[in-house]
Motif scaffolding. Structure first.
Motif, PDB file in Angstrom:
ATOM      1  N   LYS A 161     -11.347   2.587  -8.437  1.00  0.00           N
ATOM      2  CA  LYS A 161     -11.365   4.117  -8.458  1.00  0.00           C
ATOM      3  C   LYS A 161     -12.127   4.352  -6.972  1.00  0.00           C
ATOM      4  O   LYS A 161     -11.437   5.255  -6.355  1.00  0.00           O
ATOM      5  CB  LYS A 161     -12.087   4.906  -9.454  1.00  0.00           C
ATOM      6  CG  LYS A 161     -12.005   6.110  -9.644  1.00  0.00           C
ATOM      7  CD  LYS A 161     -13.002   6.832 -10.592  1.00  0.00           C
ATOM      8  CE  LYS A 161     -13.037   8.436 -10.259  1.00  0.00           C
ATOM      9  NZ  LYS A 161     -13.931   8.916 -11.032  1.00  0.00           N
ATOM     10  N   ILE A 202      -9.680   3.649  -4.136  1.00  0.00           N
ATOM     11  CA  ILE A 202      -8.499   4.443  -4.010  1.00  0.00           C
ATOM     12  C   ILE A 202      -8.995   5.487  -3.341  1.00  0.00           C
ATOM     13  O   ILE A 202      -8.490   6.329  -2.554  1.00  0.00           O
ATOM     14  CB  ILE A 202      -7.980   4.711  -5.449  1.00  0.00           C
ATOM     15  CG1 ILE A 202      -7.205   3.457  -5.805  1.00  0.00           C
ATOM     16  CG2 ILE A 202      -6.903   5.760  -5.314  1.00  0.00           C
ATOM     17  CD1 ILE A 202      -6.882   3.480  -7.393  1.00  0.00           C
ATOM     18  N   THR A 203     -10.108   6.179  -3.789  1.00  0.00           N
ATOM     19  CA  THR A 203     -10.924   7.441  -3.249  1.00  0.00           C
ATOM     20  C   THR A 203     -10.943   7.383  -1.776  1.00  0.00           C
ATOM     21  O   THR A 203     -10.619   8.290  -1.103  1.00  0.00           O
ATOM     22  CB  THR A 203     -12.343   7.658  -3.878  1.00  0.00           C
ATOM     23  OG1 THR A 203     -12.082   8.017  -5.046  1.00  0.00           O
ATOM     24  CG2 THR A 203     -12.887   8.900  -3.147  1.00  0.00           C
ATOM     25  N   SER A 204     -11.729   6.256  -1.116  1.00  0.00           N
ATOM     26  CA  SER A 204     -11.868   6.135   0.127  1.00  0.00           C
ATOM     27  C   SER A 204     -10.669   5.999   0.837  1.00  0.00           C
ATOM     28  O   SER A 204     -10.376   6.344   2.174  1.00  0.00           O
ATOM     29  CB  SER A 204     -12.829   4.936   0.440  1.00  0.00           C
ATOM     30  OG  SER A 204     -12.686   3.680   0.225  1.00  0.00           O
ATOM     31  N   THR A 240      -7.783   7.335   0.102  1.00  0.00           N
ATOM     32  CA  THR A 240      -7.016   8.467   0.293  1.00  0.00           C
ATOM     33  C   THR A 240      -7.913   9.298   1.062  1.00  0.00           C
ATOM     34  O   THR A 240      -7.117  10.119   2.074  1.00  0.00           O
ATOM     35  CB  THR A 240      -7.149   9.281  -1.225  1.00  0.00           C
ATOM     36  OG1 THR A 240      -6.734   8.287  -2.262  1.00  0.00           O
ATOM     37  CG2 THR A 240      -6.426  10.659  -1.223  1.00  0.00           C
ATOM     38  N   GLN A 241      -8.958   9.113   1.264  1.00  0.00           N
ATOM     39  CA  GLN A 241      -9.877  10.061   2.346  1.00  0.00           C
ATOM     40  C   GLN A 241      -9.385   9.574   3.812  1.00  0.00           C
ATOM     41  O   GLN A 241      -9.024  10.382   4.523  1.00  0.00           O
ATOM     42  CB  GLN A 241     -11.325  10.086   1.847  1.00  0.00           C
ATOM     43  CG  GLN A 241     -11.953  10.440   0.809  1.00  0.00           C
ATOM     44  CD  GLN A 241     -13.170  10.231   0.477  1.00  0.00           C
ATOM     45  OE1 GLN A 241     -13.619   9.301   0.690  1.00  0.00           O
ATOM     46  NE2 GLN A 241     -13.839  10.892  -0.514  1.00  0.00           N
ATOM     47  N   GLU A 242      -9.409   8.353   3.758  1.00  0.00           N
ATOM     48  CA  GLU A 242      -9.312   7.840   5.194  1.00  0.00           C
ATOM     49  C   GLU A 242      -7.944   8.151   5.630  1.00  0.00           C
ATOM     50  O   GLU A 242      -7.592   8.749   6.881  1.00  0.00           O
ATOM     51  CB  GLU A 242      -9.284   6.359   5.218  1.00  0.00           C
ATOM     52  CG  GLU A 242     -10.826   5.731   4.985  1.00  0.00           C
ATOM     53  CD  GLU A 242     -11.801   6.068   5.911  1.00  0.00           C
ATOM     54  OE1 GLU A 242     -11.405   6.224   7.324  1.00  0.00           O
ATOM     55  OE2 GLU A 242     -12.978   6.086   5.955  1.00  0.00           O
ATOM     56  N   VAL A 243      -6.707   7.889   4.652  1.00  0.00           N
ATOM     57  CA  VAL A 243      -5.537   8.439   5.020  1.00  0.00           C
ATOM     58  C   VAL A 243      -5.376   9.876   5.487  1.00  0.00           C
ATOM     59  O   VAL A 243      -4.692  10.172   6.491  1.00  0.00           O
ATOM     60  CB  VAL A 243      -4.451   8.090   3.942  1.00  0.00           C
ATOM     61  CG1 VAL A 243      -3.092   8.760   4.176  1.00  0.00           C
ATOM     62  CG2 VAL A 243      -4.165   6.626   3.680  1.00  0.00           C
ATOM     63  N   ALA A 244      -6.249  10.742   4.621  1.00  0.00           N
ATOM     64  CA  ALA A 244      -5.924  12.179   5.111  1.00  0.00           C
ATOM     65  C   ALA A 244      -6.696  12.436   6.499  1.00  0.00           C
ATOM     66  O   ALA A 244      -6.084  13.167   7.225  1.00  0.00           O
ATOM     67  CB  ALA A 244      -6.750  13.053   3.926  1.00  0.00           C
ATOM     68  N   ILE A 245      -7.769  11.767   6.664  1.00  0.00           N
ATOM     69  CA  ILE A 245      -8.299  12.124   8.011  1.00  0.00           C
ATOM     70  C   ILE A 245      -7.355  11.448   9.296  1.00  0.00           C
ATOM     71  O   ILE A 245      -7.345  11.941  10.122  1.00  0.00           O
ATOM     72  CB  ILE A 245      -9.812  11.512   8.201  1.00  0.00           C
ATOM     73  CG1 ILE A 245     -10.611  12.047   7.132  1.00  0.00           C
ATOM     74  CG2 ILE A 245     -10.321  11.377   9.491  1.00  0.00           C
ATOM     75  CD1 ILE A 245     -12.109  11.514   6.702  1.00  0.00           C
ATOM     76  N   LYS A 296      -4.656  13.650  10.010  1.00  0.00           N
ATOM     77  CA  LYS A 296      -4.989  15.049  10.627  1.00  0.00           C
ATOM     78  C   LYS A 296      -5.385  14.564  12.166  1.00  0.00           C
ATOM     79  O   LYS A 296      -4.880  15.289  13.050  1.00  0.00           O
ATOM     80  CB  LYS A 296      -6.454  15.530   9.907  1.00  0.00           C
ATOM     81  CG  LYS A 296      -7.378  16.334  11.077  1.00  0.00           C
ATOM     82  CD  LYS A 296      -7.215  17.942  10.391  1.00  0.00           C
ATOM     83  CE  LYS A 296      -8.240  18.839  11.221  1.00  0.00           C
ATOM     84  NZ  LYS A 296      -7.435  19.731  12.052  1.00  0.00           N
ATOM     85  N   ASP A 297      -6.032  13.419  12.469  1.00  0.00           N
ATOM     86  CA  ASP A 297      -6.267  13.134  13.736  1.00  0.00           C
ATOM     87  C   ASP A 297      -5.107  12.931  14.496  1.00  0.00           C
ATOM     88  O   ASP A 297      -5.023  13.199  15.764  1.00  0.00           O
ATOM     89  CB  ASP A 297      -7.370  11.813  13.593  1.00  0.00           C
ATOM     90  CG  ASP A 297      -8.548  11.990  13.361  1.00  0.00           C
ATOM     91  OD1 ASP A 297      -8.857  13.308  13.260  1.00  0.00           O
ATOM     92  OD2 ASP A 297      -9.252  11.091  13.037  1.00  0.00           O
ATOM     93  N   LYS A 340      -2.134  14.240  13.936  1.00  0.00           N
ATOM     94  CA  LYS A 340      -1.530  15.595  14.316  1.00  0.00           C
ATOM     95  C   LYS A 340      -2.234  16.200  15.356  1.00  0.00           C
ATOM     96  O   LYS A 340      -1.667  16.756  16.143  1.00  0.00           O
ATOM     97  CB  LYS A 340      -1.491  16.411  13.067  1.00  0.00           C
ATOM     98  CG  LYS A 340      -0.271  17.253  12.841  1.00  0.00           C
ATOM     99  CD  LYS A 340      -0.549  17.985  11.576  1.00  0.00           C
ATOM    100  CE  LYS A 340      -0.720  19.508  11.629  1.00  0.00           C
ATOM    101  NZ  LYS A 340      -0.973  20.311  10.436  1.00  0.00           N
ATOM    102  N   ASP A 341      -3.638  16.307  15.246  1.00  0.00           N
ATOM    103  CA  ASP A 341      -4.313  16.813  16.603  1.00  0.00           C
ATOM    104  C   ASP A 341      -4.040  16.361  17.798  1.00  0.00           C
ATOM    105  O   ASP A 341      -4.103  17.022  18.904  1.00  0.00           O
ATOM    106  CB  ASP A 341      -5.864  16.684  16.221  1.00  0.00           C
ATOM    107  CG  ASP A 341      -6.218  17.631  15.075  1.00  0.00           C
ATOM    108  OD1 ASP A 341      -5.294  18.470  14.469  1.00  0.00           O
ATOM    109  OD2 ASP A 341      -7.169  17.568  14.178  1.00  0.00           O
TER     110      ASP A 341
END
Lengths: 114, 238
Positions: free
Chosen positions: A93, A96-98, A100-105, A108-109, A111-112
């Motif tokens: 768990k 998976i949490t980390s 999900t977080q890393e993928v999201a960041i 975003k990076d 895209k920016d």
């Protein structure tokens, strides 16, 4: 313990052991996790192969019937395995949490950056 | 110029989100660059489309992680992008952006963690219902007992922290009952914590994540989490 019960338990343990081995050889379960299941089979076969010895131990520990001791230890081992599974789930768990977080960041990076 | 990141966790908050973002974009504090980041925690409504269409600064979690995991994403982002201060700000219109500058000021004065409290001062007319107040008071006393620190609003999601804690939270943020749990950890680690009065609004949209039935069970679990945190957190973990 009756000879019938011993033979029955040996056959069951054997079939179960072969099933686990089959899964290991097909690489369906990780070897590190297969060991805990194997310990159960080995314990069973060991106990059943030495009925006299087993009887002595169960008597010493205060079990009235030898089969009770076998079932008791089987039960304890299953509890332990269930607990190990909870540990594995908790760890996954977090992983998976980390992820999900890393993928999201990362998204975003990216895209920016465009 | 120092950088501040406002972390806005949002799970199905499409109705209130735009209003909050507009409010946050208006926040100006002298000598500080204020950015915000919406964390879309796997919302099932149109939060994602809303962010995309309105050019909102957001990250999109592909799984629903819950409040702890969502907020931690913000801390990770703040850590990777070298922010000096991170502020948690709920996506449901409960918090008032006017108090952000007060939180920043408190960090400036040397506090590591500043909590925006609805229970101290008389800025907040809304103090939530009786049962929640009772629960909050119990948790506050429990934390006081275990840490010798009196914090009144231990479940407040309106908080600011400094760079040390951004780094700590980026890798050690509790997933289940993050506010009281992390508060205990921070105190146990020896950081300076302060609480200031803020105004909080009643939720206008959506419903609270807590209801009466779940309340008692929540209290047991959170009590357990707080006790564990107070025993397991050691100064050297810093």
């Amino acid at each position: 313990m009756s000879i019938n019960l011993i033979i029955f338990l040996i056959i069951i343990s054997f079939i179960f052991g072969l099933y686990i081995l089959g899964n290991i050889f097909q690489r369906k379960i990780a070897i590190s996790y297969s060991l805990m299941w194997f310990s159960y089979i080995i314990l069973m076969l060991f106990v059943l192969a030495l009925p006299y010895f087993t009887q002595k131990i169960s008597h010493f520990l205060g079990f009235e019937v030898t089969s009770n001791m076998i079932f008791f230890f089987g039960f304890m081992l299953l509890l332990f395995i269930a607990f190990l599974l909870t540990r594995i789930i908790s760890k996954q768990k977090m992983q998976i949490t980390s992820l999900t977080q890393e993928v999201a960041i990362l998204k975003k990076d990216l895209k920016d950056h465009e | 110029m120092k950088k501040v990141l406002i972390i806005v966790p949002a799970y199905n908050e499409a109705e209130s989100l735009l209003k909050i973002v507009i409010e946050l974009e208006k926040v100006k504090v002298k000598d500080y660059q204020i950015d915000y980041l919406v964390i879309n925690d796997g919302s099932t409504d149109n939060t994602y489309e809303l962010c995309e269409e309105n050019n909102i600064s957001y990250v999109n979690l592909i799984n629903n992680l819950g409040i702890g995991g969502a907020v931690q994403t913000g801390y990770k982002y703040a850590y990777y992008h070298n922010y000096d201060i991170a502020i948690q700000f709920d996506g449901d219109n409960q918090h008032d952006a006017a108090f952000i500058k007060d939180l920043i000021e408190q960090i400036n004065e040397g506090n590591a963690l500043v909590i925006g409290s609805r229970y101290i001062g008389n800025k907040s007319a809304f103090k939530s219902n009786f049962i929640r107040r009772f629960g909050s008071r119990f948790l506050s006393s429990l934390i006081n007992l275990l840490t010798k620190h009196k914090i009144y609003d231990v479940t407040s999601g309106f908080r600011a922290c400094n760079q040390d804690l951004i780094k700590y939270f980026a890798f050690n943020y509790p997933s289940d009952y993050p506010e009281p749990d992390s508060l205990v950890q921070v105190i146990k680690l020896g950081y300076k914590v302060n609480e200031i009065p803020v105004k909080m609004h009643k939720r206008q949209t959506g419903k609270s994540s807590l209801n009466l039935v779940k309340g008692a069970y929540y209290m047991i679990k959170v009590t357990f989490a707080i006790i564990i945190a107070s025993i397991a957190t050691r100064k050297e973990a810093k």
